[in-house]
Design a protein around this motif. Structure first.
Motif, mmCIF file in Angstrom:
data_model
loop_
_atom_site.group_PDB
_atom_site.id
_atom_site.type_symbol
_atom_site.label_atom_id
_atom_site.label_comp_id
_atom_site.label_asym_id
_atom_site.label_seq_id
_atom_site.Cartn_x
_atom_site.Cartn_y
_atom_site.Cartn_z
ATOM 1 N N UNK A 7 0.828 -1.211 0.000
ATOM 2 C CA UNK A 7 0.000 0.000 0.000
ATOM 3 C C UNK A 7 0.860 1.258 0.000
ATOM 4 N N UNK A 8 1.974 1.212 0.717
ATOM 5 C CA UNK A 8 2.885 2.361 0.736
ATOM 6 C C UNK A 8 3.462 2.612 -0.645
ATOM 7 N N UNK A 9 3.929 1.556 -1.314
ATOM 8 C CA UNK A 9 4.489 1.728 -2.658
ATOM 9 C C UNK A 9 3.414 2.157 -3.653
ATOM 10 N N UNK A 10 2.182 1.652 -3.469
ATOM 11 C CA UNK A 10 1.088 2.105 -4.328
ATOM 12 C C UNK A 10 0.842 3.592 -4.136
ATOM 13 N N UNK A 11 0.785 4.020 -2.875
ATOM 14 C CA UNK A 11 0.485 5.412 -2.579
ATOM 15 C C UNK A 11 1.579 6.354 -3.082
ATOM 16 N N UNK A 12 2.845 5.938 -2.936
ATOM 17 C CA UNK A 12 3.952 6.764 -3.410
ATOM 18 C C UNK A 12 3.926 6.928 -4.926
ATOM 19 N N UNK A 13 3.632 5.864 -5.649
ATOM 20 C CA UNK A 13 3.578 5.926 -7.104
ATOM 21 C C UNK A 13 4.933 6.196 -7.721
ATOM 22 N N UNK A 14 4.944 6.487 -9.019
ATOM 23 C CA UNK A 14 6.162 6.797 -9.748
ATOM 24 C C UNK A 14 5.895 7.924 -10.736
ATOM 25 N N UNK A 15 6.925 8.711 -10.974
ATOM 26 C CA UNK A 15 6.891 9.696 -12.047
ATOM 27 C C UNK A 15 7.658 9.091 -13.210
ATOM 28 N N UNK A 16 7.020 9.042 -14.375
ATOM 29 C CA UNK A 16 7.600 8.368 -15.533
ATOM 30 C C UNK A 16 7.843 9.383 -16.646
ATOM 31 N N UNK A 17 9.088 9.463 -17.091
ATOM 32 C CA UNK A 17 9.454 10.260 -18.262
ATOM 33 C C UNK A 17 9.544 9.298 -19.437
ATOM 34 N N UNK A 18 8.765 9.562 -20.489
ATOM 35 C CA UNK A 18 8.771 8.708 -21.666
ATOM 36 C C UNK A 18 9.231 9.525 -22.868
#
Length: 178
Positions: free
Chosen positions: A132-143
């Motif tokens: 849940x912590x990793x889900x909440x943190x998420x990621x910023x993705x540069x494509x």
């Protein structure tokens, strides 16, 4: 600023590409890792996209683990009570009739396993909390999109520096097309 000097830099601090660096120059983008280097001419770049995303699979796994932890915690007590009651009904352990002895041993072993269910429930709940912590943190993705392929670079969390870097790349890309 000279034509060969970097316009912007971003160091990837987390994820699979941790420790690598993206450097934007006037006519190229350089990705430099510990053991590799890639140079992308801006003329080959078609589009730049940056987005914050959360992985729904992490949420699904967390919910599943929490449900399993709750089931383990709820059935632990009644299962232990039922197994110890069944073992008590078999009779004295001194009586060594084969079926009674086998049943007593099986119920004892199952009772011991049932006593481990609360610890298993706690471990499952801890794993669910981490997901849940990793889900909440998420990621910023540069494509970076090219004519036939894409390259993606991720940074954990809502990373403002990566967003600013992407904006600088987009501005440089727009200048090249003018």
């Amino acid at each position: 600023m000279t034509h060969d000097g970097p316009l912007a830099e971003f160091e990837i601090g987390s994820g699979a590409q941790r420790g690598s660096r993206l450097t934007l120059y006037a006519n190229r983008l350089l990705h430099h890792g510990d053991d590799s280097m890639e140079v992308v001419p801006l003329a080959q770049l078609a589009a730049v996209r940056v987005a914050f995303a959360r992985d729904p699979a992490k949420l699904n796994w967390a919910i599943g683990l929490l449900v399993l932890a709750l089931i383990c915690a709820v059935i632990s007590g009644p299962l232990q009570g039922w197994l110890s009651g069944a073992a008590a009904r078999i009779g004295e352990p001194a009586r060594r009739e084969s079926l009674d002895a086998v049943l007593l041993g099986v119920f004892g072993a199952m009772g011991a396993l049932a006593s481990l269910l609360p610890a298993l429930a706690a471990a499952l709940a801890a794993a669910a909390a981490a997901l849940l912590t990793f889900f909440w943190l998420g990621v910023t993705v540069l494509t970076l999109a090219f004519a036939a392929t894409e390259r993606s670079y991720e940074a954990r969390g809502r990373n403002r520096h990566l967003i600013e870097f992407a904006q600088t790349v987009a501005e440089q890309l727009a200048l090249r097309e003018d």
